[in-house]
Design a protein around this motif. Structure first.
Motif, PDB file in Angstrom:
ATOM      1  N   ALA A   1      20.379 -16.477   0.989  1.00  0.00           N
ATOM      2  CA  ALA A   1      20.756 -16.021  -0.348  1.00  0.00           C
ATOM      3  C   ALA A   1      20.039 -16.744  -1.475  1.00  0.00           C
ATOM      4  CB  ALA A   1      22.273 -16.162  -0.529  1.00  0.00           C
ATOM      5  N   HIS A   2      19.415 -17.908  -1.209  1.00  0.00           N
ATOM      6  CA  HIS A   2      18.754 -18.592  -2.312  1.00  0.00           C
ATOM      7  C   HIS A   2      17.327 -18.062  -2.570  1.00  0.00           C
ATOM      8  CE1 HIS A   2      17.487 -21.153   1.126  1.00  0.00           C
ATOM      9  NE2 HIS A   2      16.398 -21.394   0.397  1.00  0.00           N
ATOM     10  N   PHE A   3      16.944 -17.024  -1.802  1.00  0.00           N
ATOM     11  CA  PHE A   3      15.730 -16.256  -2.098  1.00  0.00           C
ATOM     12  C   PHE A   3      16.143 -14.837  -2.485  1.00  0.00           C
ATOM     13  CE2 PHE A   3      14.168 -19.522   0.827  1.00  0.00           C
ATOM     14  CZ  PHE A   3      13.074 -20.001   0.113  1.00  0.00           C
ATOM     15  N   VAL A   4      15.480 -14.274  -3.495  1.00  0.00           N
ATOM     16  CA  VAL A   4      15.822 -12.931  -3.973  1.00  0.00           C
ATOM     17  C   VAL A   4      14.557 -12.098  -4.087  1.00  0.00           C
ATOM     18  CG1 VAL A   4      16.820 -11.568  -5.852  1.00  0.00           C
ATOM     19  CG2 VAL A   4      17.790 -13.814  -5.284  1.00  0.00           C
ATOM     20  N   PHE A   5      14.582 -10.909  -3.467  1.00  0.00           N
ATOM     21  CA  PHE A   5      13.470  -9.964  -3.566  1.00  0.00           C
ATOM     22  C   PHE A   5      13.997  -8.692  -4.218  1.00  0.00           C
ATOM     23  CE2 PHE A   5      10.713  -6.556  -1.939  1.00  0.00           C
ATOM     24  CZ  PHE A   5       9.461  -7.073  -2.252  1.00  0.00           C
ATOM     25  N   THR A   6      13.439  -8.290  -5.351  1.00  0.00           N
ATOM     26  CA  THR A   6      13.926  -7.113  -6.074  1.00  0.00           C
ATOM     27  C   THR A   6      12.827  -6.061  -6.180  1.00  0.00           C
ATOM     28  OG1 THR A   6      13.300  -8.093  -8.207  1.00  0.00           O
ATOM     29  CG2 THR A   6      15.545  -8.469  -7.445  1.00  0.00           C
ATOM     30  N   TYR A   7      13.233  -4.793  -6.129  1.00  0.00           N
ATOM     31  CA  TYR A   7      12.323  -3.663  -6.303  1.00  0.00           C
ATOM     32  C   TYR A   7      13.155  -2.470  -6.744  1.00  0.00           C
ATOM     33  CZ  TYR A   7      14.127  -2.122  -1.768  1.00  0.00           C
ATOM     34  OH  TYR A   7      14.955  -1.734  -0.749  1.00  0.00           O
ATOM     35  N   ASN A   8      12.510  -1.467  -7.288  1.00  0.00           N
ATOM     36  CA  ASN A   8      13.202  -0.267  -7.773  1.00  0.00           C
ATOM     37  C   ASN A   8      13.478   0.664  -6.602  1.00  0.00           C
ATOM     38  OD1 ASN A   8      13.973   2.188  -8.980  1.00  0.00           O
ATOM     39  ND2 ASN A   8      12.866   1.670 -10.846  1.00  0.00           N
ATOM     40  N   LYS A   9      14.728   0.751  -6.194  1.00  0.00           N
ATOM     41  CA  LYS A   9      15.096   1.559  -5.034  1.00  0.00           C
ATOM     42  C   LYS A   9      15.117   3.050  -5.341  1.00  0.00           C
ATOM     43  CE  LYS A   9      17.956  -2.170  -3.157  1.00  0.00           C
ATOM     44  NZ  LYS A   9      19.299  -2.581  -2.711  1.00  0.00           N
ATOM     45  N   GLU A  10      15.184   3.402  -6.611  1.00  0.00           N
ATOM     46  CA  GLU A  10      15.311   4.810  -6.974  1.00  0.00           C
ATOM     47  C   GLU A  10      13.961   5.512  -7.067  1.00  0.00           C
ATOM     48  OE1 GLU A  10      18.269   6.172  -7.125  1.00  0.00           O
ATOM     49  OE2 GLU A  10      19.193   4.229  -6.744  1.00  0.00           O
ATOM     50  N   SER A  11      12.935   4.814  -7.538  1.00  0.00           N
ATOM     51  CA  SER A  11      11.668   5.478  -7.835  1.00  0.00           C
ATOM     52  C   SER A  11      10.604   5.301  -6.758  1.00  0.00           C
ATOM     53  CB  SER A  11      11.109   4.958  -9.164  1.00  0.00           C
ATOM     54  OG  SER A  11      10.803   3.574  -9.064  1.00  0.00           O
ATOM     55  N   GLY A  12      10.915   4.648  -5.649  1.00  0.00           N
ATOM     56  CA  GLY A  12       9.927   4.450  -4.607  1.00  0.00           C
ATOM     57  C   GLY A  12       8.796   3.546  -5.061  1.00  0.00           C
ATOM     58  N   GLN A  13       9.143   2.351  -5.492  1.00  0.00           N
ATOM     59  CA  GLN A  13       8.187   1.451  -6.125  1.00  0.00           C
ATOM     60  C   GLN A  13       7.312   0.710  -5.114  1.00  0.00           C
ATOM     61  OE1 GLN A  13      10.109  -1.410  -8.675  1.00  0.00           O
ATOM     62  NE2 GLN A  13       8.422  -1.377 -10.126  1.00  0.00           N
ATOM     63  N   TYR A  14       6.037   0.548  -5.432  1.00  0.00           N
ATOM     64  CA  TYR A  14       5.093  -0.178  -4.589  1.00  0.00           C
ATOM     65  C   TYR A  14       5.223  -1.689  -4.778  1.00  0.00           C
ATOM     66  CZ  TYR A  14       2.513   4.204  -3.770  1.00  0.00           C
ATOM     67  OH  TYR A  14       2.145   5.472  -3.396  1.00  0.00           O
TER      68      TYR A  14
ATOM     69  N   PRO B   1       0.805  -1.232   0.000  1.00  0.00           N
ATOM     70  CA  PRO B   1       0.000   0.000   0.000  1.00  0.00           C
ATOM     71  C   PRO B   1       0.830   1.272   0.000  1.00  0.00           C
ATOM     72  CG  PRO B   1      -0.020  -1.037   2.163  1.00  0.00           C
ATOM     73  CD  PRO B   1       0.673  -1.998   1.249  1.00  0.00           C
ATOM     74  N   GLU B   2       2.150   1.141   0.227  1.00  0.00           N
ATOM     75  CA  GLU B   2       3.060   2.290   0.225  1.00  0.00           C
ATOM     76  C   GLU B   2       4.346   1.887  -0.486  1.00  0.00           C
ATOM     77  OE1 GLU B   2       2.035   4.099   4.604  1.00  0.00           O
ATOM     78  OE2 GLU B   2       3.272   2.309   4.446  1.00  0.00           O
ATOM     79  N   PRO B   3       5.155   2.852  -0.947  1.00  0.00           N
ATOM     80  CA  PRO B   3       6.423   2.510  -1.589  1.00  0.00           C
ATOM     81  C   PRO B   3       7.360   1.757  -0.640  1.00  0.00           C
ATOM     82  CG  PRO B   3       5.834   4.775  -2.057  1.00  0.00           C
ATOM     83  CD  PRO B   3       4.875   4.306  -1.021  1.00  0.00           C
ATOM     84  N   ILE B   4       8.139   0.846  -1.210  1.00  0.00           N
ATOM     85  CA  ILE B   4       9.083   0.042  -0.431  1.00  0.00           C
ATOM     86  C   ILE B   4      10.345   0.856  -0.173  1.00  0.00           C
ATOM     87  CG2 ILE B   4      10.458  -2.079  -0.414  1.00  0.00           C
ATOM     88  CD1 ILE B   4       8.396  -3.157  -2.510  1.00  0.00           C
ATOM     89  N   ARG B   5      10.772   0.898   1.086  1.00  0.00           N
ATOM     90  CA  ARG B   5      12.006   1.595   1.429  1.00  0.00           C
ATOM     91  C   ARG B   5      13.179   0.635   1.589  1.00  0.00           C
ATOM     92  NH1 ARG B   5      11.924   4.124   7.003  1.00  0.00           N
ATOM     93  NH2 ARG B   5      13.304   2.431   7.586  1.00  0.00           N
TER      94      ARG B   5
ATOM     95  N   THR C   1       7.856   3.200   3.230  1.00  0.00           N
ATOM     96  CA  THR C   1       8.353   4.555   3.501  1.00  0.00           C
ATOM     97  C   THR C   1       7.802   5.151   4.791  1.00  0.00           C
ATOM     98  OG1 THR C   1       6.622   5.353   2.011  1.00  0.00           O
ATOM     99  CG2 THR C   1       8.840   5.143   1.100  1.00  0.00           C
ATOM    100  N   SER C   2       6.668   4.665   5.266  1.00  0.00           N
ATOM    101  CA  SER C   2       6.109   5.179   6.525  1.00  0.00           C
ATOM    102  C   SER C   2       6.690   4.477   7.742  1.00  0.00           C
ATOM    103  CB  SER C   2       4.581   5.028   6.523  1.00  0.00           C
ATOM    104  OG  SER C   2       4.221   3.658   6.615  1.00  0.00           O
TER     105      SER C   2
END
Length: 238
Positions: free
Chosen positions: A25-38, A14-18, A57-58
Motif C-alpha cells: 500500500a505504500h506504493f500507488v499507481f494511478t491511471y484513467n480507467k475510463e478512457s483507456g489511458q496509455y 504501447p497499449e491502453p492499461i486495463r 488491453t491486449s
C-alpha cells in the motif's frame, strides 16, 4: 524501478492499461480507467521493496520491482512491447475468416483496424437484453469502402453460450406489405476474434467487417446472434 513521494514517475505503455496491481500500500499507481489511458503515474513512500503488475488491453503483462529512493535520476519510462513477461490466455475464438482473394497486407490492415477499435470501451449504439444475455453494438464505423461493427455479448446466465451463426441482414420495405418486404443477408468480409463460446458470467467483444452500405428510407440493418443447439438467439435492429 525507484520512486518516492515528492516526485512522480510516468510510465507510458504501447497499449491502453486495463488493470494494474501493486504489492504494498505504500506504493500507488494511478491511471484513467475510463478512457483507456496509455500513461500511468507511480509514487511511493519509504518502506520495504514491492512490485507492480500492469496488464494492457491486449492481455500483455508487464512486471516491475519497486523500491524507494530519496532522489530520482529518471522519472519517465517509455515501455517497449518486448519488455513484457507474458500474455493472458485468450478466450476460445473462431479462426478469422475472410473473402477469397484477400492479400496478406489486406488481412493485416483489417487486423490493425479491428484491434484499434477494440482498445476502447463504452460505446453504446444499440443494446438488446434477453434471457440474461446482453447483446450490444458498441460502434458502427466506416473506413474506406468497408463498414466495421464492434459487437459485444455478455452472458449473465449460469449456462455457457455456444455462439452459432452471427449474421447481418438488411430489410427493405414495410412488414405490413408482404409483397414488398424482403430481408437480404449481407456478406461478412472479415470476422475478428468472433468467439466460439462465452462462458457463464463472461463477456466477449469482436468485430465484423462488411462492405460499406448506407441505410436508406424504409431500410433497416439487423444483427442476429444464434446459439448452437439452443434457443437463446438474439436480434438487434439498428
Amino acid at each position: 524501478m525507484f520512486v518516492n513521494a515528492h516526485q512522480v514517475v510516468m510510465l507510458v505503455f504501447p497499449e491502453p492499461i486495463r488493470q494494474a496491481v501493486v504489492g504494498d500500500a505504500h506504493f500507488v499507481f494511478t491511471y484513467n480507467k475510463e478512457s483507456g489511458q496509455y500513461m500511468g503515474l507511480l509514487q511511493g513512500t519509504e518502506g520495504v521493496d514491492s512490485n507492480l503488475f500492469v496488464i494492457t488491453t491486449s492481455g500483455t503483462i508487464y512486471s516491475y520491482t519497486l523500491a524507494y529512493k530519496a532522489q530520482l535520476e529518471q522519472t519517465y519510462y517509455k515501455v517497449l512491447k518486448p519488455e513484457h513477461i507474458s500474455k493472458e490466455k485468450q478466450p476460445d475464438v473462431k479462426v478469422q475468416t475472410f473473402e477469397h482473394g484477400l492479400s496478406r497486407s489486406e488481412v493485416k490492415k483489417y487486423d490493425s483496424a479491428c484491434e484499434r477499435l477494440l482498445q476502447y470501451h463504452g460505446g453504446k449504439v444499440k443494446t438488446r437484453r434477453r434471457k440474461k444475455l446482453r447483446l450490444r453494438l458498441e460502434e458502427w464505423k466506416y473506413v474506406g469502402n468497408q463498414m466495421y461493427l464492434v459487437v459485444s455479448l455478455k452472458n449473465k446466465s449460469d449456462i455457457d453460450f455456444k455462439v452459432g451463426d452471427v449474421r447481418v441482414l438488411v430489410s427493405r420495405g414495410r412488414k405490413g406489405k408482404k409483397s414488398s418486404y424482403q430481408e437480404l443477408e449481407l456478406p461478412v468480409s472479415y470476422r475478428y476474434l468472433e468467439p466460439e463460446k462465452i462462458v457463464a458470467g463472461g463477456e466477449s467483444r469482436w468485430v465484423l467487417v462488411l462492405p460499406k452500405m448506407v441505410v436508406g428510407t424504409h431500410e433497416e440493418l439487423k444483427l442476429e446472434v444464434g446459439e448452437v443447439m439452443g434457443n437463446r438467439s438474439l436480434e438487434l435492429r439498428l
